[in-house]
Design a protein around this motif. Structure first.
Motif, PDB file in Angstrom:
ATOM      1  N   ILE A  82      13.065  12.035  58.333  1.00  0.00           N
ATOM      2  CA  ILE A  82      12.548  12.348  56.968  1.00  0.00           C
ATOM      3  C   ILE A  82      12.456  11.197  56.281  1.00  0.00           C
ATOM      4  O   ILE A  82      11.219  10.898  55.550  1.00  0.00           O
ATOM      5  CB  ILE A  82      13.090  13.441  56.700  1.00  0.00           C
ATOM      6  CG1 ILE A  82      13.257  14.694  57.294  1.00  0.00           C
ATOM      7  CG2 ILE A  82      12.567  14.030  55.096  1.00  0.00           C
ATOM      8  CD1 ILE A  82      14.167  15.878  57.027  1.00  0.00           C
ATOM      9  N   ASN A  83      13.491  10.607  55.840  1.00  0.00           N
ATOM     10  CA  ASN A  83      13.567   9.646  54.725  1.00  0.00           C
ATOM     11  C   ASN A  83      12.414   8.353  55.190  1.00  0.00           C
ATOM     12  O   ASN A  83      11.666   8.314  53.919  1.00  0.00           O
ATOM     13  CB  ASN A  83      14.998   8.790  54.899  1.00  0.00           C
ATOM     14  CG  ASN A  83      15.226   7.619  54.209  1.00  0.00           C
ATOM     15  OD1 ASN A  83      14.984   7.750  53.027  1.00  0.00           O
ATOM     16  ND2 ASN A  83      15.521   6.571  54.879  1.00  0.00           N
ATOM     17  N   PRO A  84      12.424   7.885  56.060  1.00  0.00           N
ATOM     18  CA  PRO A  84      11.265   6.660  56.114  1.00  0.00           C
ATOM     19  C   PRO A  84       9.796   7.319  56.111  1.00  0.00           C
ATOM     20  O   PRO A  84       8.868   6.508  55.546  1.00  0.00           O
ATOM     21  CB  PRO A  84      11.650   5.848  57.391  1.00  0.00           C
ATOM     22  CG  PRO A  84      12.440   6.921  58.164  1.00  0.00           C
ATOM     23  CD  PRO A  84      13.066   7.779  57.438  1.00  0.00           C
ATOM     24  N   ASP A  85       9.716   8.524  56.562  1.00  0.00           N
ATOM     25  CA  ASP A  85       8.315   9.001  56.621  1.00  0.00           C
ATOM     26  C   ASP A  85       7.814   9.398  55.222  1.00  0.00           C
ATOM     27  O   ASP A  85       6.801   9.232  54.830  1.00  0.00           O
ATOM     28  CB  ASP A  85       8.321  10.424  57.638  1.00  0.00           C
ATOM     29  CG  ASP A  85       6.952  10.691  57.995  1.00  0.00           C
ATOM     30  OD1 ASP A  85       6.022   9.832  58.171  1.00  0.00           O
ATOM     31  OD2 ASP A  85       6.724  11.934  57.758  1.00  0.00           O
ATOM     32  N   VAL A  86       8.825   9.977  54.186  1.00  0.00           N
ATOM     33  CA  VAL A  86       8.427   9.933  52.928  1.00  0.00           C
ATOM     34  C   VAL A  86       8.196   8.849  52.433  1.00  0.00           C
ATOM     35  O   VAL A  86       7.480   8.609  51.584  1.00  0.00           O
ATOM     36  CB  VAL A  86       9.705  10.753  52.141  1.00  0.00           C
ATOM     37  CG1 VAL A  86       9.625  10.866  50.641  1.00  0.00           C
ATOM     38  CG2 VAL A  86       9.778  12.097  52.655  1.00  0.00           C
ATOM     39  N   LEU A  87       9.203   7.789  52.447  1.00  0.00           N
ATOM     40  CA  LEU A  87       9.114   6.472  51.594  1.00  0.00           C
ATOM     41  C   LEU A  87       7.770   5.532  52.073  1.00  0.00           C
ATOM     42  O   LEU A  87       7.352   5.049  51.162  1.00  0.00           O
ATOM     43  CB  LEU A  87      10.324   5.572  51.935  1.00  0.00           C
ATOM     44  CG  LEU A  87      11.575   6.252  51.098  1.00  0.00           C
ATOM     45  CD1 LEU A  87      12.803   5.321  51.793  1.00  0.00           C
ATOM     46  CD2 LEU A  87      11.463   6.067  49.917  1.00  0.00           C
ATOM     47  N   ARG A  88       7.474   5.692  53.293  1.00  0.00           N
ATOM     48  CA  ARG A  88       6.325   4.924  53.727  1.00  0.00           C
ATOM     49  C   ARG A  88       4.829   5.237  53.172  1.00  0.00           C
ATOM     50  O   ARG A  88       4.152   4.335  53.037  1.00  0.00           O
ATOM     51  CB  ARG A  88       6.074   4.812  55.226  1.00  0.00           C
ATOM     52  CG  ARG A  88       5.708   6.113  56.206  1.00  0.00           C
ATOM     53  CD  ARG A  88       5.676   5.897  57.364  1.00  0.00           C
ATOM     54  NE  ARG A  88       5.280   7.240  58.291  1.00  0.00           N
ATOM     55  CZ  ARG A  88       5.263   7.206  59.463  1.00  0.00           C
ATOM     56  NH1 ARG A  88       4.995   6.041  60.067  1.00  0.00           N
ATOM     57  NH2 ARG A  88       4.884   8.308  59.965  1.00  0.00           N
ATOM     58  N   VAL A  89       4.861   6.407  52.514  1.00  0.00           N
ATOM     59  CA  VAL A  89       3.791   6.643  51.775  1.00  0.00           C
ATOM     60  C   VAL A  89       3.830   6.276  50.293  1.00  0.00           C
ATOM     61  O   VAL A  89       2.712   6.578  49.450  1.00  0.00           O
ATOM     62  CB  VAL A  89       3.196   8.120  52.041  1.00  0.00           C
ATOM     63  CG1 VAL A  89       2.866   8.531  53.405  1.00  0.00           C
ATOM     64  CG2 VAL A  89       4.357   8.949  51.484  1.00  0.00           C
ATOM     65  N   GLU A  90       4.853   5.825  49.896  1.00  0.00           N
ATOM     66  CA  GLU A  90       5.154   5.424  48.323  1.00  0.00           C
ATOM     67  C   GLU A  90       4.772   3.878  48.216  1.00  0.00           C
ATOM     68  O   GLU A  90       5.646   2.916  48.836  1.00  0.00           O
ATOM     69  CB  GLU A  90       6.549   5.647  47.984  1.00  0.00           C
ATOM     70  CG  GLU A  90       6.987   7.229  47.871  1.00  0.00           C
ATOM     71  CD  GLU A  90       6.086   7.967  47.067  1.00  0.00           C
ATOM     72  OE1 GLU A  90       5.799   7.538  46.002  1.00  0.00           O
ATOM     73  OE2 GLU A  90       5.963   9.150  47.197  1.00  0.00           O
ATOM     74  N   LYS A  91       3.753   3.682  47.393  1.00  0.00           N
ATOM     75  CA  LYS A  91       3.241   2.348  47.331  1.00  0.00           C
ATOM     76  C   LYS A  91       4.564   1.324  46.706  1.00  0.00           C
ATOM     77  O   LYS A  91       4.889   0.306  47.264  1.00  0.00           O
ATOM     78  CB  LYS A  91       1.909   2.167  46.328  1.00  0.00           C
ATOM     79  CG  LYS A  91       1.608   0.750  46.254  1.00  0.00           C
ATOM     80  CD  LYS A  91       0.351   0.632  45.524  1.00  0.00           C
ATOM     81  CE  LYS A  91      -0.037  -0.760  45.268  1.00  0.00           C
ATOM     82  NZ  LYS A  91       0.728  -1.648  44.979  1.00  0.00           N
ATOM     83  N   ALA A  92       5.336   1.926  45.931  1.00  0.00           N
ATOM     84  CA  ALA A  92       6.353   1.218  45.201  1.00  0.00           C
ATOM     85  C   ALA A  92       7.443   0.954  46.059  1.00  0.00           C
ATOM     86  O   ALA A  92       8.144  -0.181  46.117  1.00  0.00           O
ATOM     87  CB  ALA A  92       6.900   2.143  44.050  1.00  0.00           C
TER      88      ALA A  92
END
Length: 187
Positions: A82-92
């Protein structure tokens, strides 16, 4: 005094991080004297995933908006699905990772967290490893994938899974030591 004892390390994570992949580096690095901040998208707490169900929450020390790469000696990226999948769509988040790479600072990613390195465009031509289920993603991104506990290529370390955490943390310490030496030589 070893560089790790005076270092400051960021762990970038959000809800759904694999519990052990955040907590073991956090606790081990702090035990070695490092200052370790949990950096996340929002203030408050983030909840882990512990094998087959939600795990414990950890407090966020800084939001991504508050965090500055110049304040840190290294970046740790815990996995979980879950964690990297959520973060990888966050440009920041991706910009934060790229900034560590641009500054020549160590980046360590375990399990599914190399998805973030793929998104940041940092794996092409690099030796790396990951959890086996994202092996094809790694190869398609141009990584030279190796089935090893930890792979170090320059200042990027990747690791397969929670069973490799001792080697993962030892590699983070090694990279912080080497990174400090390189920066001091350049000054």
């Amino acid at each position: 005094m070893p560089a790790i004892a005076t270092s400051r390390i960021a762990i970038l994570a959000t809800h759904g991080f694999e519990q052990s992949e955040l907590e073991v580096p956090l606790n081990d690095l702090r035990a070695k004297g490092a200052t370790v901040d949990i950096v996340s998208l929002e203030a408050g707490e983030i909840k882990g995933w512990d094998e087959k169900d939600w795990g414990a929450a950890v407090p966020v020390d800084r939001t991504l908006a508050e965090a500055n790469v110049a304040d840190y000696d290294a970046l740790v990226l815990p996995g979980g699905q879950i964690n990297p999948d959520v973060l990888r769509v966050e440009k920041a988040a991706i910009d934060f990772i790229r900034a560590f790479d641009g500054a020549g600072k160590p980046i360590a990613a375990i399990c599914h967290a190399p998805w973030l390195l793929i998104e940041a465009g940092l794996l092409k031509g690099r030796r790396a490893t990951s959890y086996s289920s994202i092996r094809t993603d790694m190869i398609n991104a141009g990584a030279v994938w190796e089935d090893r506990a930890v792979v170090l290529d320059g200042m990027i370390a990747t690791s397969r899974n929670p069973g490799d955490l001792d080697a993962f943390v030892a590699t983070i310490v090694e990279m912080v030591e080497q990174g400090r030496e390189k920066r001091q030589a350049a000054e």
